[in-house]
Write a protein that holds these residues in place. Structure first.
Motif: not given
Length: 377
Positions: A33-34, A37, A92, A94, A160
């Motif tokens: 996922y990262s 992202k 989460s 950023h 999510s």
């Protein structure tokens, strides 16, 4: 909690290992996922993951010293709470820099958790009067499998990644409410020793066995699908069955491992495991059919599934060395195998082929066969 029965402590340890399986599996799911992202290349992602592994190695010796002072229960509760709290922040993050820093902290906490949970497990095993470590590690595998299945279903339902991480973190913290049934510091006093100690010969031998076992796990995790896809020309969906066969066989071996070891003896089970794993690698490397490769990786998992639990159980009773030093030393060498093994396999494969590189892993397991007496109780 002096009146707590051994049965209650065993059930609690099964839950704790299940919880640890949740923690490591969520990490594995967060990684792809990262990558998407933050749009990370494979090389950059490798460096990011290395931060987590280094964190694990950093946390282990400090966990050993903390166990010597406060006991394995206190350390297990503290670091597990940290793992549960940190999980949602991993998802989460950023920026890739923040994610890497958090992954280092997470790796440090999980490395300490690995030491504390195995130290506590060794105490409960000793109190029960029979082998339990393979069963504990089976629960670890089942925790990982449960997260993989649950995350797949939740994501398909539109939840999510952050929501999945929050639910898994809640599961970890919920399981920790049962930590009162763990063994208190007074009961695991055997783990207390000097603040620092160099590993003795027996500890190094066990550590090298753990290195070979964890290297195999890393090789199966990182390279089984690649081998079946590109060396055996299997479709990608089918190629993933190689790792699935490895993981399921590992869990199955651990569910039965304690009973088999009590019946045949720990050294015999380790020798049989090494032999089965080497035979599995033989099928993978020398038989040019994809389905045989899947079977081979399953045999590798079946063979190695009980090696690490046997080694870690033996690490807690090394003569002349306190468990809060011997266990971190053995697990630390194992982590080194998990970290550098897949990298070495990749480097060797680049020049000599992936089959030859996997053969080196088989050679290490063959050498481990001759060190089996190190785990004899």
């Amino acid at each position: 909690m002096g009146g707590v029965s051994v049965g209650a402590r065993l059930r609690t340890m099964w839950l704790m290992f299940f919880m640890a399986g949740i923690g490591i599996s969520v990490w594995a799911i967060t990684v792809p996922y990262s990558k998407i992202k933050f749009d990370l290349s494979d090389g950059t992602l490798g460096l990011v993951l290395f931060a987590g592994g280094i964190g694990g190695l950093v946390g282990m010796p400090f966990a050993g010293m903390a166990i010597g002072r406060w006991g394995s229960r206190a350390v297990l509760i503290a670091v597990s709470t940290g793992v549960g709290v940190l999980l949602p922040f991993l998802v989460s993050a950023h920026s890739s820099v923040v994610f890497t820093a958090l992954l280092f902290v997470y790796g440090t906490l999980f490395g300490a958790l690995d030491i504390a949970i195995n130290a506590q497990g060794a105490v409960v095993e000793r109190m029960s009067g029979r082998l339990q470590m393979s069963g504990f590690h089976a629960c670890y595998s089942l925790g990982s499998l449960a997260v993989a299945v649950a995350s797949f279903l939740l994501l398909r339902l539109g939840v999510s990644y952050a929501g999945c991480a929050l639910m898994n973190a809640s599961a970890i913290l919920l399981i920790l409410t049962q930590s009162g049934f763990l063994v208190a510091h007074e009961a695991d006093a055997r783990a207390v020793g000097p603040r620092m100690a160099l590993p003795n010969r027996a500890t190094i031998v066990l550590g090298l066995c753990c290195f070979a076992c964890f290297m195999t796990e890393g090789a199966a995790t990182d390279w089984s699908t690649v081998f079946l896809r590109f060396s055996r020309a299997m479709p990608l969906a089918s190629a993933t069955l190689g790792y699935a066969a490895f993981a399921v066989a590992t869990a199955g071996a651990r569910l039965l491992g304690d009973r088999v070891a009590m019946w045949l003896g720990q050294a015999a089970v380790m020798r049989m495991g090494c032999a089965v794993a080497v035979a599995g690698f033989g099928l993978v490397i020398f038989v040019p059919f994809g389905w045989v490769g899947i079977l081979g990786f399953g045999l590798v998992g079946l063979g190695t599934g009980n090696i690490a639990p046997l080694v870690l159980s033996a690490a807690a009773r090394v003569p002349g060395m306190a468990a809060n030093h011997s266990v971190p030393a053995v697990v630390g060498l194992g982590y080194a195998g998990f970290l550098v093994g897949p990298v070495v396999i990749g480097g060797v494969a680049n020049g000599l082929g992936l089959g030859f590189a996997l053969g080196l892993d088989a050679v290490l397991l063959g050498a481990t066969f001759f060190a089996a007496e190190a785990v004899a109780g």
